[in-house]
Design a protein around this motif. Sequence first.
Motif, short mmCIF file in Angstrom:
data_model
loop_
_atom_site.label_atom_id
_atom_site.label_comp_id
_atom_site.label_asym_id
_atom_site.label_seq_id
_atom_site.Cartn_x
_atom_site.Cartn_y
_atom_site.Cartn_z
N ILE A 158 0.83 -1.20 0.00
CA ILE A 158 0.00 0.00 0.00
C ILE A 158 0.87 1.26 0.00
O ILE A 158 1.87 1.35 0.72
CB ILE A 158 -0.97 0.01 1.21
CG1 ILE A 158 -1.95 1.18 1.08
CG2 ILE A 158 -0.22 0.04 2.53
CD1 ILE A 158 -3.05 1.15 2.13
N THR A 159 0.51 2.21 -0.83
CA THR A 159 1.21 3.50 -0.92
C THR A 159 0.17 4.61 -1.04
O THR A 159 -1.03 4.35 -1.17
CB THR A 159 2.14 3.56 -2.15
OG1 THR A 159 1.33 3.54 -3.34
CG2 THR A 159 3.12 2.38 -2.17
N TRP A 160 0.63 5.84 -1.04
CA TRP A 160 -0.29 6.97 -1.22
C TRP A 160 -1.00 6.86 -2.57
O TRP A 160 -2.21 7.08 -2.68
CB TRP A 160 0.49 8.28 -1.14
CG TRP A 160 -0.38 9.50 -1.27
CD1 TRP A 160 -0.75 10.13 -2.43
CD2 TRP A 160 -1.00 10.23 -0.21
NE1 TRP A 160 -1.56 11.21 -2.15
CE2 TRP A 160 -1.73 11.29 -0.79
CE3 TRP A 160 -1.00 10.09 1.18
CZ2 TRP A 160 -2.44 12.21 -0.04
CZ3 TRP A 160 -1.71 11.01 1.94
CH2 TRP A 160 -2.42 12.05 1.34
N ASP A 161 -0.27 6.48 -3.59
CA ASP A 161 -0.83 6.43 -4.94
C ASP A 161 -1.88 5.34 -5.13
O ASP A 161 -2.85 5.53 -5.86
CB ASP A 161 0.28 6.23 -5.98
CG ASP A 161 1.04 7.52 -6.26
OD1 ASP A 161 0.52 8.60 -5.92
OD2 ASP A 161 2.16 7.42 -6.81
N ASN A 162 -1.69 4.17 -4.47
CA ASN A 162 -2.63 3.06 -4.70
C ASN A 162 -3.57 2.80 -3.53
O ASN A 162 -4.31 1.81 -3.54
CB ASN A 162 -1.88 1.77 -5.05
CG ASN A 162 -1.04 1.22 -3.90
OD1 ASN A 162 -1.28 1.53 -2.74
ND2 ASN A 162 -0.04 0.42 -4.23
N SER A 163 -3.54 3.67 -2.52
CA SER A 163 -4.36 3.45 -1.32
C SER A 163 -5.84 3.53 -1.64
O SER A 163 -6.26 4.34 -2.48
CB SER A 163 -4.00 4.47 -0.24
OG SER A 163 -4.20 5.79 -0.72
N PRO A 164 -6.65 2.70 -0.99
CA PRO A 164 -8.10 2.72 -1.25
C PRO A 164 -8.80 3.87 -0.53
O PRO A 164 -8.54 4.15 0.64
CB PRO A 164 -8.57 1.37 -0.69
CG PRO A 164 -7.58 1.05 0.40
CD PRO A 164 -6.27 1.61 -0.08
N SER A 165 -9.69 4.56 -1.25
CA SER A 165 -10.55 5.59 -0.65
C SER A 165 -9.78 6.51 0.30
O SER A 165 -10.01 6.52 1.50
CB SER A 165 -11.71 4.92 0.08
OG SER A 165 -12.49 4.15 -0.80
N ARG A 166 -8.88 7.28 -0.23
CA ARG A 166 -8.00 8.11 0.60
C ARG A 166 -8.75 9.30 1.20
O ARG A 166 -9.44 10.04 0.51
CB ARG A 166 -6.82 8.60 -0.25
CG ARG A 166 -5.74 9.29 0.55
CD ARG A 166 -4.47 9.46 -0.27
NE ARG A 166 -4.71 10.18 -1.51
CZ ARG A 166 -4.59 9.63 -2.72
NH1 ARG A 166 -4.28 8.36 -2.85
NH2 ARG A 166 -4.80 10.36 -3.81
N VAL A 167 -8.58 9.49 2.50
CA VAL A 167 -9.17 10.63 3.19
C VAL A 167 -8.58 11.93 2.62
O VAL A 167 -7.44 11.96 2.18
CB VAL A 167 -8.89 10.54 4.71
CG1 VAL A 167 -9.53 11.71 5.45
CG2 VAL A 167 -9.38 9.22 5.27
#
Length: 234
Positions: free
Chosen positions: A120-129
């Motif tokens: 998991i990274t910032w780019d592929n994270s699910p449903s980012r706050v």
Amino acid sequence: MRHLMTVLAVALFTTLSFSTAQALTLTAAKDSYIESGLPSTNFGTAPVDLIKRQDNTVWTRISYFGFDLSSLSHTAIADATFSLNFIDSARGITSDTINYSFELFGLTNESLDGWGENSITWDNSPSRVYTNADGLASLGTFSLTGKGLGAFDFTSQAFVDFLNSDTNDIATLVLARTTNQIGDNNYIHAVASRENTAVAGPRLAVTPIPEPSTLLLLGAGLVGIGLIGRRKRN
């Protein structure tokens, strides 16, 4: 009267014993944090999960936690507590008089529960706050003063409802700080991750609702106690 009091005492003891015996504590199956300034970097092996909000910069961090609920066998949950240990990140400064607000979210889009601790990274994270909150439901807010060091327990009815709505035996929780950086107080909050060897990582304590058959057996037992006492009086 004394016999009635005895029956009530036994009933209370049995009920309390039953509730305690059914409590279950789960450790996080996966956890990590993401950082806006390092959008393709994974932090899954870090001993801490970081949380910070600093809009229009590269310093925002959000933490993700995943729990395996398969041991509950889809049993309805009566109560749930999410436990974290806030530790000193030693990154940035803050004042002991500043209150920081946090918000816990639940990932309702279960197709995204498969995120990997080591991928998991910032780019592929699910449903980012903050930027893409679709598929996230707010489970409640809380506040901490300064670094907020020590153990912290979170519970809410929305949290219990979220867990009860699960259908794939995986619960993803997302923790974000809603308070933006205040002046020079650029502190980054941190919680112990499951990789931390000094402090306990994220935990989930749940109390399932007793099965109807169990309640019937308990009721039958109490009725039996009452009948025995009645025969003795006769």
